[in-house]
Design a protein around this motif. Structure first.
Motif, mmCIF file in Angstrom:
data_model
loop_
_atom_site.group_PDB
_atom_site.id
_atom_site.type_symbol
_atom_site.label_atom_id
_atom_site.label_comp_id
_atom_site.label_asym_id
_atom_site.label_seq_id
_atom_site.Cartn_x
_atom_site.Cartn_y
_atom_site.Cartn_z
ATOM 1 N N CYS A 49 60.544 18.486 57.106
ATOM 2 C CA CYS A 49 61.898 18.963 57.392
ATOM 3 C C CYS A 49 62.226 18.927 58.881
ATOM 4 C CB CYS A 49 62.077 20.381 56.861
ATOM 5 S SG CYS A 49 62.038 20.500 55.058
ATOM 6 N N ASN A 69 55.086 18.557 42.983
ATOM 7 C CA ASN A 69 56.165 19.487 43.309
ATOM 8 C C ASN A 69 56.650 19.298 44.742
ATOM 9 O OD1 ASN A 69 56.634 20.981 40.866
ATOM 10 N ND2 ASN A 69 54.624 21.917 41.139
ATOM 11 N N ARG A 72 59.046 16.472 44.549
ATOM 12 C CA ARG A 72 60.334 16.897 43.977
ATOM 13 C C ARG A 72 61.195 17.614 45.017
ATOM 14 N NH1 ARG A 72 56.709 18.180 39.548
ATOM 15 N NH2 ARG A 72 57.055 16.703 37.823
ATOM 16 N N LYS A 73 60.574 18.460 45.825
ATOM 17 C CA LYS A 73 61.324 19.150 46.878
ATOM 18 C C LYS A 73 61.849 18.161 47.915
ATOM 19 C CE LYS A 73 60.265 23.130 48.527
ATOM 20 N NZ LYS A 73 59.615 24.287 49.171
ATOM 21 N N ARG A 75 62.529 14.995 47.399
ATOM 22 C CA ARG A 75 63.592 14.180 46.809
ATOM 23 C C ARG A 75 64.926 14.928 46.748
ATOM 24 N NH1 ARG A 75 61.892 10.066 48.346
ATOM 25 N NH2 ARG A 75 60.571 8.638 47.172
ATOM 26 N N GLU A 76 64.898 16.248 46.806
ATOM 27 C CA GLU A 76 66.150 17.007 46.836
ATOM 28 C C GLU A 76 66.899 16.808 48.144
ATOM 29 O OE1 GLU A 76 65.184 21.049 46.080
ATOM 30 O OE2 GLU A 76 64.651 20.731 43.973
ATOM 31 N N ILE A 77 66.171 16.465 49.205
ATOM 32 C CA ILE A 77 66.809 16.296 50.511
ATOM 33 C C ILE A 77 66.731 14.867 51.034
ATOM 34 C CG2 ILE A 77 66.498 18.705 51.181
ATOM 35 C CD1 ILE A 77 64.058 17.908 52.780
ATOM 36 N N ASN A 78 65.870 14.033 50.437
ATOM 37 C CA ASN A 78 65.737 12.645 50.883
ATOM 38 C C ASN A 78 65.338 11.785 49.685
ATOM 39 O OD1 ASN A 78 64.583 10.145 51.931
ATOM 40 N ND2 ASN A 78 64.630 11.111 53.948
ATOM 41 N N GLN A 79 66.243 10.897 49.284
ATOM 42 C CA GLN A 79 66.002 10.053 48.120
ATOM 43 C C GLN A 79 65.307 8.742 48.467
ATOM 44 O OE1 GLN A 79 66.748 10.588 44.760
ATOM 45 N NE2 GLN A 79 67.101 12.703 45.388
ATOM 46 N N GLY A 102 59.298 11.188 41.670
ATOM 47 C CA GLY A 102 59.918 10.468 42.780
ATOM 48 C C GLY A 102 58.976 9.576 43.554
#
Length: 238
Positions: A49, A69, A72-73, A75-79, A102
């Motif tokens: 981050c 996990n 997954r976290k 991918r919520e902010i960077n795809q 992801g």
């Protein structure tokens, strides 16, 4: 792709096995990568981050936050940032979970360092191609030709002949130009230009490639070759 000393690709390595993480870190540094190492998933997420990374290598079984996990976290902010999982679990279910979380690739322990580097290079090559597609690059030199993507024009410089291309012809030629003298994956090209790699689109792409071969035929040093089972290569002899 070779060693990345000039590019200084930034890698985040999250691995709780101290011996393995040390060996991986030293090997990647030797290959020219800029490596940040964290021993648990939460610390890895915190540093992600705060700093930009070009690629993540995540152990699956880690304290505080496991690799799936963590992915997954992220991918919520960077795809887009590529993720490679390292794991001792090699079942089909675990592999599918990794991709569903992801991940871009999945390496089962034990593995060779050469295999890891090959996987890293393949992913970076693919993601760099996506970056090029998304960029505003317009002009490409292809042997005796100059290709103006935005204008959908291909000019044979010695004869000054100008050819107008359709949108799909231009999109496909741009992919070839980006991958000049390198493999253009068939599925990647189909999904990029046609949106789907089904059988009918595949046959359509073959027709378009035949057209591009004809457009480029005035330069005998240019050839679009089939790489069986993989894709195509725009070969430009220097």
């Amino acid at each position: 792709m070779g060693e990345n000393r000039s590019a200084k690709i930034r890698i985040l390595l999250a691995e709780d096995d101290e011996n393995l993480s040390f060996m991986l870190e030293q090997y990647l540094i030797q290959k020219g990568y800029d490596v940040t190492v964290k021993s648990n998933g939460q610390d890895a997420f915190d540093v992600f981050c705060k700093k930009p990374f070009d690629l993540l290598i995540l152990d699956v079984m880690m304290p505080k936050l496991d690799g799936f996990n963590l992915a997954r976290k992220i991918r919520e902010i960077n795809q887009n940032v590529p993720i490679i999982f390292l794991t001792a679990k090699g079942s089909k279910e675990d592999t599918l979970e990794g991709f569903n979380a992801g991940g871009d690739d999945y390496i089962t322990k034990p593995f060779s360092m050469d295999e890891l580097i090959a996987r890293i290079n393949a992913i970076l090559k693919r993601t760099n191609a996506f970056k090029a597609i998304e960029s505003d690059q317009n002009v490409f030199e292809i042997g005796d030709y100059t290709f103006y993507y935005n204008e959908k024009e291909l000019i044979h410089n010695p004869s000054k002949e100008k050819m107008s291309l359709t949108t799909k012809e231009a999109d496909l030629l741009r992919l070839f130009a980006i991958h000049k003298n390198d493999l253009l994956d068939r599925s990647f090209a189909l999904k990029s230009v046609w949106g789907d790699d089904n059988y009918y689109n595949s046959r359509s792409m073959d027709v378009y490639i035949a057209k591009l071969r004809k457009y480029l035929s005035k330069d005998e040093n240019i050839n679009i070759v089939n790489v069986h089972g993989k894709g195509f290569k725009l070969y430009v002899k220097s």
